[in-house]
Design a protein around this motif. Structure first.
Motif, PDB file in Angstrom:
ATOM      1  N   THR A   1      56.746 -47.362  72.735  1.00  0.00           N
ATOM      2  CA  THR A   1      56.128 -48.400  71.914  1.00  0.00           C
ATOM      3  C   THR A   1      56.441 -48.214  70.435  1.00  0.00           C
ATOM      4  N   TYR A   2      56.441 -46.965  69.992  1.00  0.00           N
ATOM      5  CA  TYR A   2      56.675 -46.646  68.577  1.00  0.00           C
ATOM      6  C   TYR A   2      57.926 -45.781  68.448  1.00  0.00           C
ATOM      7  N   HIS A   3      59.042 -46.266  68.997  1.00  0.00           N
ATOM      8  CA  HIS A   3      60.221 -45.409  69.143  1.00  0.00           C
ATOM      9  C   HIS A   3      60.769 -44.907  67.821  1.00  0.00           C
ATOM     10  N   GLU A   4      60.570 -45.632  66.731  1.00  0.00           N
ATOM     11  CA  GLU A   4      61.077 -45.187  65.438  1.00  0.00           C
ATOM     12  C   GLU A   4      60.239 -44.050  64.853  1.00  0.00           C
ATOM     13  N   ASP A   5      59.094 -43.796  65.460  1.00  0.00           N
ATOM     14  CA  ASP A   5      58.199 -42.754  64.940  1.00  0.00           C
ATOM     15  C   ASP A   5      58.240 -41.478  65.772  1.00  0.00           C
ATOM     16  N   VAL A   6      59.223 -41.345  66.657  1.00  0.00           N
ATOM     17  CA  VAL A   6      59.321 -40.166  67.527  1.00  0.00           C
ATOM     18  C   VAL A   6      60.732 -39.589  67.444  1.00  0.00           C
ATOM     19  N   THR A   7      60.809 -38.286  67.207  1.00  0.00           N
ATOM     20  CA  THR A   7      62.113 -37.604  67.141  1.00  0.00           C
ATOM     21  C   THR A   7      62.481 -36.941  68.459  1.00  0.00           C
ATOM     22  N   HIS A   8      61.494 -36.400  69.165  1.00  0.00           N
ATOM     23  CA  HIS A   8      61.705 -35.666  70.414  1.00  0.00           C
ATOM     24  C   HIS A   8      60.541 -35.957  71.357  1.00  0.00           C
ATOM     25  N   LEU A   9      60.813 -35.879  72.659  1.00  0.00           N
ATOM     26  CA  LEU A   9      59.762 -35.987  73.668  1.00  0.00           C
ATOM     27  C   LEU A   9      59.893 -34.813  74.623  1.00  0.00           C
ATOM     28  N   VAL A  10      58.761 -34.157  74.885  1.00  0.00           N
ATOM     29  CA  VAL A  10      58.732 -33.039  75.832  1.00  0.00           C
ATOM     30  C   VAL A  10      57.801 -33.407  76.975  1.00  0.00           C
ATOM     31  N   ALA A  11      58.340 -33.427  78.189  1.00  0.00           N
ATOM     32  CA  ALA A  11      57.592 -33.738  79.398  1.00  0.00           C
ATOM     33  C   ALA A  11      57.244 -32.433  80.104  1.00  0.00           C
ATOM     34  N   VAL A  12      55.958 -32.143  80.214  1.00  0.00           N
ATOM     35  CA  VAL A  12      55.519 -30.866  80.774  1.00  0.00           C
ATOM     36  C   VAL A  12      54.888 -31.093  82.147  1.00  0.00           C
TER      37      VAL A  12
ATOM     38  N   GLY B   1      48.778 -36.273  79.574  1.00  0.00           N
ATOM     39  CA  GLY B   1      49.271 -36.334  78.202  1.00  0.00           C
ATOM     40  C   GLY B   1      50.702 -36.822  78.108  1.00  0.00           C
ATOM     41  N   LEU B   2      51.533 -36.529  79.126  1.00  0.00           N
ATOM     42  CA  LEU B   2      52.899 -37.042  79.114  1.00  0.00           C
ATOM     43  C   LEU B   2      52.895 -38.562  79.230  1.00  0.00           C
ATOM     44  N   MET B   3      52.012 -39.099  80.055  1.00  0.00           N
ATOM     45  CA  MET B   3      51.948 -40.549  80.216  1.00  0.00           C
ATOM     46  C   MET B   3      51.650 -41.220  78.879  1.00  0.00           C
ATOM     47  N   VAL B   4      50.756 -40.622  78.110  1.00  0.00           N
ATOM     48  CA  VAL B   4      50.425 -41.145  76.784  1.00  0.00           C
ATOM     49  C   VAL B   4      51.609 -40.954  75.831  1.00  0.00           C
ATOM     50  N   ALA B   5      52.225 -39.771  75.880  1.00  0.00           N
ATOM     51  CA  ALA B   5      53.345 -39.479  74.992  1.00  0.00           C
ATOM     52  C   ALA B   5      54.529 -40.405  75.255  1.00  0.00           C
ATOM     53  N   TYR B   6      54.792 -40.693  76.535  1.00  0.00           N
ATOM     54  CA  TYR B   6      55.897 -41.598  76.864  1.00  0.00           C
ATOM     55  C   TYR B   6      55.600 -43.015  76.370  1.00  0.00           C
TER      56      TYR B   6
ATOM     57  N   ILE C   1      66.239 -40.616  72.432  1.00  0.00           N
ATOM     58  CA  ILE C   1      65.902 -39.416  71.677  1.00  0.00           C
ATOM     59  C   ILE C   1      66.069 -38.193  72.578  1.00  0.00           C
ATOM     60  N   PRO C   2      66.176 -36.986  71.997  1.00  0.00           N
ATOM     61  CA  PRO C   2      66.229 -35.789  72.825  1.00  0.00           C
ATOM     62  C   PRO C   2      64.965 -35.634  73.673  1.00  0.00           C
TER      63      PRO C   2
ATOM     64  N   MET D   1      62.469 -38.151  84.723  1.00  0.00           N
ATOM     65  CA  MET D   1      62.864 -38.350  83.335  1.00  0.00           C
ATOM     66  C   MET D   1      64.281 -38.890  83.225  1.00  0.00           C
ATOM     67  N   GLU D   2      65.105 -38.635  84.225  1.00  0.00           N
ATOM     68  CA  GLU D   2      66.438 -39.244  84.231  1.00  0.00           C
ATOM     69  C   GLU D   2      66.350 -40.758  84.435  1.00  0.00           C
ATOM     70  N   GLU D   3      65.268 -41.219  85.046  1.00  0.00           N
ATOM     71  CA  GLU D   3      65.068 -42.661  85.209  1.00  0.00           C
ATOM     72  C   GLU D   3      64.775 -43.357  83.881  1.00  0.00           C
ATOM     73  N   VAL D   4      64.173 -42.619  82.938  1.00  0.00           N
ATOM     74  CA  VAL D   4      63.672 -43.272  81.721  1.00  0.00           C
ATOM     75  C   VAL D   4      64.309 -42.769  80.433  1.00  0.00           C
ATOM     76  N   SER D   5      65.193 -41.766  80.503  1.00  0.00           N
ATOM     77  CA  SER D   5      65.844 -41.245  79.298  1.00  0.00           C
ATOM     78  C   SER D   5      67.303 -40.949  79.595  1.00  0.00           C
ATOM     79  N   THR D   6      68.131 -40.910  78.558  1.00  0.00           N
ATOM     80  CA  THR D   6      69.574 -40.846  78.759  1.00  0.00           C
ATOM     81  C   THR D   6      70.103 -39.454  79.100  1.00  0.00           C
ATOM     82  N   ASP D   7      69.486 -38.415  78.564  1.00  0.00           N
ATOM     83  CA  ASP D   7      70.057 -37.084  78.787  1.00  0.00           C
ATOM     84  C   ASP D   7      68.990 -36.001  78.702  1.00  0.00           C
ATOM     85  N   PRO D   8      68.058 -35.967  79.664  1.00  0.00           N
ATOM     86  CA  PRO D   8      67.003 -34.950  79.600  1.00  0.00           C
ATOM     87  C   PRO D   8      67.542 -33.549  79.841  1.00  0.00           C
ATOM     88  N   ARG D   9      67.001 -32.613  79.098  1.00  0.00           N
ATOM     89  CA  ARG D   9      67.350 -31.196  79.216  1.00  0.00           C
ATOM     90  C   ARG D   9      66.200 -30.486  79.914  1.00  0.00           C
ATOM     91  N   VAL D  10      66.493 -29.510  80.751  1.00  0.00           N
ATOM     92  CA  VAL D  10      65.460 -28.847  81.549  1.00  0.00           C
ATOM     93  C   VAL D  10      65.183 -27.448  81.019  1.00  0.00           C
TER      94      VAL D  10
END
Length: 294
Positions: free
Chosen positions: A120-131, A110-115, A235-236, A255-264
């Motif tokens: 692809t639709y970056h304007e339609d996403v506020t947050h991403l959670v990688a589990v 599901g994370l692969m799909v969410a990413y 995005i966060p 996630m540090e490879e693909v996002s600017t400031d991931p929180r754990v």
């Protein structure tokens, strides 16, 4: 915190394209929407403890069975994650007619799909959670897929052989799969397991599951192209990891490879199946992460 009140769950199916329909569950009616995407070998029911907590906290929650899983269609193709992300986009914005961006939560596949959706639709996403999940196209994914502990990455990609070997042995195979990465075996009861087993003994279900893995090479190419063309996600991003999961540290680096400031968000008492092993801690972390201050 006790067991949350259970909001009513609405089940429905959306026709996404000719021959492909997506089953989904909706709960809550808040102004903000959270989309929960399960992994293998699960269905929307992986979120059964999370949905009421989010709905009671004021979110509208949408939990689909992605293409090939649960009560959704199991077509022969379309298991690359960009196509599956398009399924979810059509569900949200063409079928459900959402008008606001959403928070995406993805576990495992599901994370692969969410990413893919977030890029692809970056304007339609506020947050991403990688589990607790790998992401094709990253250096960390290449390391994990080459580790013998993650043998299933290679096995599931073989054409036809996995279907031949597991046919009639789905219970044994899936039970081993759950037990291999669990910290709290009581978190997935026999009744829970039977629900998953029923889903994955349906005609075409295991073939569809293996196709998810057979698409990893395409996913890797797509993700590298997305990163090169669009850059890192700004995005966060929250990385939820079970304390006993062996992939906890690599997932953060990924996630540090693909996002600017991931929180754990580390979750005690949990392995890979975080939403079931520690739903209270996980839901509290999600609500804090996606709260108004964000």
């Amino acid at each position: 915190m006790g067991k949350p009140d259970s909001p009513s769950l609405q089940h429905a199916t959306a026709d996404i394209e000719p021959g492909v329909s997506i089953h989904y569950v909706v709960a809550g009616s808040g102004p903000r929407t959270v989309v929960l995407l399960h992994g293998f070998p699960q269905t929307w029911r992986a979120w059964r403890h999370i949905i009421p907590r989010l709905a009671n906290a004021g979110f509208r929650v949408i939990a689909p069975d992605y293409r090939g899983a649960g009560n959704s269609s199991k077509p022969l193709s379309g298991y690359d994650k960009r196509t599956m992300a398009t399924d979810i986009y059509r569900l949200l914005y063409e079928h459900l007619k959402l008008s606001c961006p959403v928070a995406m939560v993805g576990h495992d596949i599901g994370l692969m799909v969410a990413y893919a959706f977030a890029q692809t639709y970056h304007e339609d996403v506020t947050h991403l959670v990688a589990v607790d999940a790998p992401l094709p196209g990253t250096a960390i994914f290449d390391q994990l897929s080459g580790n013998s502990r993650n043998w299933q990455f290679s096995f599931h990609k073989v054409r036809d052989l996995p279907e031949l070997l597991e046919s009639g042995r789905e219970r044994e195979y899936l039970q081993w799969f759950f037990n291999f990465r669990i910290s709290n075996p009581a978190a997935i009861t026999e009744a829970d397991f039977r629900d998953y087993l029923t889903a994955y003994t349906a005609p075409g279900a295991m073939r569809a599951a293996f196709e998810l893995y057979r698409s990893f090479d395409q996913d890797s190419k797509d993700n590298r192209d997305l990163l090169a063309n669009k850059g890192k996600l700004r995005i966060p991003v929250l990385v939820a990891v079970g304390a006993t999961s062996p992939t906890a540290s690599p997932v953060r680096g990924m996630m540090e490879e693909v996002s600017t400031d991931p929180r754990v968000l580390p979750l005690p008492g949990a392995g890979h199946w975080i939403a079931e092993e520690n739903p209270e801690g996980f839901a509290a972390g999600l609500i804090d992460f996606m709260g108004p201050h964000r």
